[in-house]
Design an enzyme around this catalytic site. Structure first.
Site, PDB file in Angstrom:
ATOM      1  N   GLU A  50       0.362  -6.790  15.047  1.00 33.87           N
ATOM      2  CA  GLU A  50       0.785  -6.645  16.438  1.00 33.87           C
ATOM      3  C   GLU A  50       1.631  -5.400  16.689  1.00 33.87           C
ATOM      4  OE1 GLU A  50       2.810 -10.263  17.317  1.00 33.87           O
ATOM      5  OE2 GLU A  50       0.998 -11.477  17.130  1.00 33.87           O
ATOM      6  N   CYS A  59      -5.172  -3.679   0.777  1.00 37.76           N
ATOM      7  CA  CYS A  59      -5.761  -4.013   2.072  1.00 37.76           C
ATOM      8  C   CYS A  59      -4.679  -3.995   3.133  1.00 37.76           C
ATOM      9  CB  CYS A  59      -6.412  -5.392   1.994  1.00 37.76           C
ATOM     10  SG  CYS A  59      -7.167  -5.922   3.544  1.00 37.76           S
ATOM     11  N   ILE A  60      -4.960  -3.314   4.227  1.00 35.44           N
ATOM     12  CA  ILE A  60      -4.047  -3.258   5.360  1.00 35.44           C
ATOM     13  C   ILE A  60      -4.821  -3.805   6.554  1.00 35.44           C
ATOM     14  CG2 ILE A  60      -2.546  -1.798   6.756  1.00 35.44           C
ATOM     15  CD1 ILE A  60      -2.919   0.340   4.427  1.00 35.44           C
ATOM     16  N   ILE A  61      -4.320  -4.892   7.127  1.00 35.62           N
ATOM     17  CA  ILE A  61      -4.968  -5.519   8.285  1.00 35.62           C
ATOM     18  C   ILE A  61      -4.096  -5.270   9.506  1.00 35.62           C
ATOM     19  CG2 ILE A  61      -5.774  -7.681   9.305  1.00 35.62           C
ATOM     20  CD1 ILE A  61      -6.277  -8.712   6.470  1.00 35.62           C
ATOM     21  N   ALA A  88       0.812  -1.220   0.000  1.00 33.49           N
ATOM     22  CA  ALA A  88       0.000   0.000   0.000  1.00 33.49           C
ATOM     23  C   ALA A  88       0.846   1.271   0.000  1.00 33.49           C
ATOM     24  CB  ALA A  88      -0.953  -0.002   1.193  1.00 33.49           C
ATOM     25  N   LEU A  89       2.020   1.222   0.599  1.00 31.69           N
ATOM     26  CA  LEU A  89       2.874   2.417   0.616  1.00 31.69           C
ATOM     27  C   LEU A  89       3.345   2.807  -0.774  1.00 31.69           C
ATOM     28  CD1 LEU A  89       5.052   1.883   3.810  1.00 31.69           C
ATOM     29  CD2 LEU A  89       3.257   3.599   3.444  1.00 31.69           C
ATOM     30  N   ASN A 127      -9.917   6.087  -3.640  1.00 31.69           N
ATOM     31  CA  ASN A 127      -9.120   5.344  -2.665  1.00 31.69           C
ATOM     32  C   ASN A 127      -9.886   4.110  -2.207  1.00 31.69           C
ATOM     33  OD1 ASN A 127      -7.593   4.350  -0.573  1.00 31.69           O
ATOM     34  ND2 ASN A 127      -7.341   6.314   0.462  1.00 31.69           N
ATOM     35  N   HIS A 147       3.215  -0.610  12.834  1.00 32.43           N
ATOM     36  CA  HIS A 147       3.432  -0.502  11.390  1.00 32.43           C
ATOM     37  C   HIS A 147       2.099  -0.283  10.659  1.00 32.43           C
ATOM     38  CE1 HIS A 147       5.475  -1.032   7.590  1.00 32.43           C
ATOM     39  NE2 HIS A 147       4.625  -1.974   7.238  1.00 32.43           N
TER      40      HIS A 147
END
Length: 183
Positions: A88, A83-85, A59-60, A115, A91
């Site tokens: 822990e 997709c960003i999940i 994504a970056l 977006n 980041h």
């Protein structure tokens, strides 16, 4: 839960001349990316437009790819997918914030971007949002870009960005004055 809420959707954008879109996708979660792509492609094609797709590692890199395409190609608009999940570490926050900020800055320069980068807590949320037959966030991102293109065309076409731009004849280089050079 978000799936049960009713949302208003604008009517599909219409065009006299077909649009050419670039879809930039980060396929880190391939099954999610494929659903987002299906929705985006269907929306673009339903509006009579054409599209190309490129993949980037994450994504970056999506905003950078959009910026490169804007400088070196001739697309009317862009669809950003990924997709960003949450994991822990922090980041997740960096990737969410920086990818979104990069796209927003490009949009403020006049680019027509939808977006569709999901930012979710878990895979179940991602699946619900990505499914083309469900929430269809890929199709929604494409629709957003198409509406921005329609506005751009309505208001006279895309401009070359926003901000200070010096007049071309207001400066001199190495003591030259309009065709005359000093010895």
């Amino acid at each position: 839960m978000a799936a049960s809420e009713a949302h208003y959707t604008l009517p599909r954008a219409e065009f006299d001349k077909p649009v050419k879109m670039l879809i930039v996708v980060a396929p880190y979660y391939r099954a999610i990316a494929d659903q987002l792509l299906a929705g985006a492609r269907a929306e673009i094609e339903a509006s009579g437009g054409t599209h190309e797709t490129v993949e980037v590692p994450g994504a970056l890199e999506v905003p950078t790819a959009v910026g490169i395409a804007e400088r070196l190609s001739n697309f009317d608009g862009y669809v950003a997918l990924g997709c960003i999940i949450r994991g822990e570490t922090t980041h997740y926050d960096t990737v969410c914030n920086d990818s979104s900020r990069g796209l927003a800055l490009l949009g403020l320069q006049g680019l027509c971007i939808g977006n569709g980068i999901l930012t979710v807590e878990n895979m179940a949320q991602a699946e619900a949002r990505a499914e083309a037959a469900g929430q269809n966030k890929g199709g929604g991102a494409a629709a957003a870009a198409l509406h921005l293109i329609a506005l751009s065309r309505k208001w006279g076409g895309q401009r070359e960005g926003v901000g200070f731009k010096p007049a071309r004849d207001e400066y001199q280089i190495a003591a030259s004055i309009k065709g005359k050079t000093s010895a």
